[in-house]
Design an enzyme around this catalytic site. Structure first.
Site, PDB file in Angstrom:
ATOM      1  CD  GLU A 286      -3.234  -1.065  -0.114  1.00 24.92           C
ATOM      2  OE1 GLU A 286      -2.783   0.019  -0.378  1.00 24.92           O
ATOM      3  OE2 GLU A 286      -4.009  -1.734  -0.418  1.00 24.92           O
TER       4      GLU A 286
ATOM      5  CE1 TYR B 250      -6.503   2.904  -0.488  1.00 21.07           C
ATOM      6  CE2 TYR B 250      -4.532   3.211   0.643  1.00 21.07           C
ATOM      7  CZ  TYR B 250      -5.215   2.733  -0.338  1.00 21.07           C
ATOM      8  OH  TYR B 250      -5.468   1.617  -0.981  1.00 21.07           O
TER       9      TYR B 250
ATOM     10  CG  ASP C 191      -8.533   4.173  -4.263  1.00 24.44           C
ATOM     11  OD1 ASP C 191      -9.378   4.506  -4.134  1.00 24.44           O
ATOM     12  OD2 ASP C 191      -7.070   3.782  -4.384  1.00 24.44           O
TER      13      ASP C 191
END
Ligand code: SF4
Length: 377
Positions: free
Chosen positions: A56, A139, A157
């Site tokens: 991520e 996020y 996102d």
């Protein structure tokens, strides 16, 4: 003269929760589509929260194809949060070199240190604890705890924002506070109401995947979309205009002179000051001809009196956030010994350093016979 509308501040954008029939249909259609259409990405084959977290962090601002190369290499070098916590910062930056936005690498290591010292080396399962980690925003926290642990945590996102904005006809500016709040409300609404076999990990990834593959920014493929029947923007025929683009920020032109000083097959490289932009990274001695403040206008004190430019080698362009850089790369020589804050490196040694993106470009162009160590593009 600007119109009254242009002068008005961005208004609130509201998420009106759909009725149960629509919500159920959205859940079902999207997850069925995901099961059939999802990409086989390497980080989808693991449930290791650390590995998912690293993916991520890398995927922010970086293309999937690039992350596919870097992610396994990074995990091989730092296989656990504890290994990352204990590594030299220089080694972490080197492994990150080429991905850009080095602040992400430093944050990753800072958070790994907290994970090692306060969470027994395991990325926390609790959303609040994840959010307390340095550099971990809503996020990333939502992504890791939902994907790794199936915690019903929302995430938004750019892809998810676009899907929700279009699906519910929420007309706001991309990545703005008002649209963001509305999309987070939508994300919470759905992830907290999953039912049956639909797990948060599947739901959140399905939303992101739809935005990446079907509900794309400029050419949404509404005819293939599993949510076409429920989609407000499709019905109105204005999907491409949602969300509205951010007003463009003018880029700053920057002109540099970059000095390649060679001695016995080695280059003189200088380390950028800690704490600033690209702090601690290595570059060829560089001065700025313009005055953007991005680079110093004079060589550092150890180099300024002794570097003498000779002739032009190559010209390069490079981009850093809102700066468009044009660099004149010149050979130079040292008129005397000196070089405080600088050191000599052969191309192979340089390839192991945390180089700035610009330095890596220069090295790639100049390395004898194009040293494959630099070939990471
Ligand atoms: S129908 Fe079109 S605009 Fe609506 S969610 Fe699907 S791809 Fe996006």
């Amino acid at each position: 003269m600007s119109s009254k509308k242009e002068q008005e501040p961005e208004g609130e954008v509201r998420f009106a929760p759909p009725g149960e029939v629509t919500a159920r249909s959205v859940r079902r259609e999207l997850t069925l589509w995901y099961a059939a259409a999802k990409r086989d990405l390497p980080w989808r084959r693991t449930s290791d929260p650390y590995a998912i977290w690293v993916s991520e962090a890398m995927l922010q601002q970086t293309r999937v194809e690039t992350v596919k190369e870097y992610w396994p290499r990074f995990l091989e070098r730092f296989p656990t949060a504890t290994a990352l916590a204990e590594a030299e910062e220089e080694a972490v930056l080197e492994a990150w070199s080429g991905l850009g936005y080095y602040r992400r690498a430093r944050s990753l290591q800072a958070a790994a240190r907290v994970i090692a010292s306060e969470h027994q080396g395991v990325f926390p399962r609790d959303l609040g604890a994840a959010l307390d980690l340095p550099g971990v925003g809503p996020y990333t926290a939502g992504a890791v705890v939902s994907i790794a642990y199936d915690v019903p945590a929302p995430l938004v996102d750019g892809n998810v924002e676009r899907v929700f904005a279009r699906l519910f006809g929420m007309e706001g500016v991309r990545a703005s506070g008002p649209l963001g709040r509305a999309c987070w409300a939508a994300a919470s609404f759905f992830v907290e109401r999953l039912e049956g076999a639909v797990r948060p990990s599947v739901w959140n990834q399905a939303l992101m995947e739809l935005g990446a593959l079907v509900c794309t920014p400029r050419a949404p493929r509404c005819d293939e979309c599993p949510l076409a029947e429920e989609c407000v923007a499709k019905a109105r025929g204005n999907a491409v205009g949602i969300p509205r683009p951010k007003p463009r920020r003018a880029s700053t032109e920057v002109e540099l002179e970059v000095y390649v000083i060679e001695r016995g097959g080695r280059w003189l490289l200088e380390q950028r000051p800690e704490g600033g932009l690209m702090g601690g990274m290595w570059q060829f001695p560089t001065v700025e001809v313009t005055s953007s403040g991005l680079f110093p206008e004079e060589l550092g004190p150890g180099l300024a009196p002794v570097v003498e430019p000779e002739h032009d080698l190559i010209a390069l362009t490079h981009g850093i956030t809102h700066h468009r850089i044009r660099a004149r790369v010149r050979s130079a020589r040292m008129a005397a010994s000196g070089g405080e804050g600088a050191a000599w490196f052969g191309p192979e040694e340089a390839a192991e350093l945390a180089l700035t993106g610009m330095a890596r470009k220069v090295a790639e162009r100049l390395a004898p016979a194009r040293d494959p160590l630099f070939d990471r593009s």
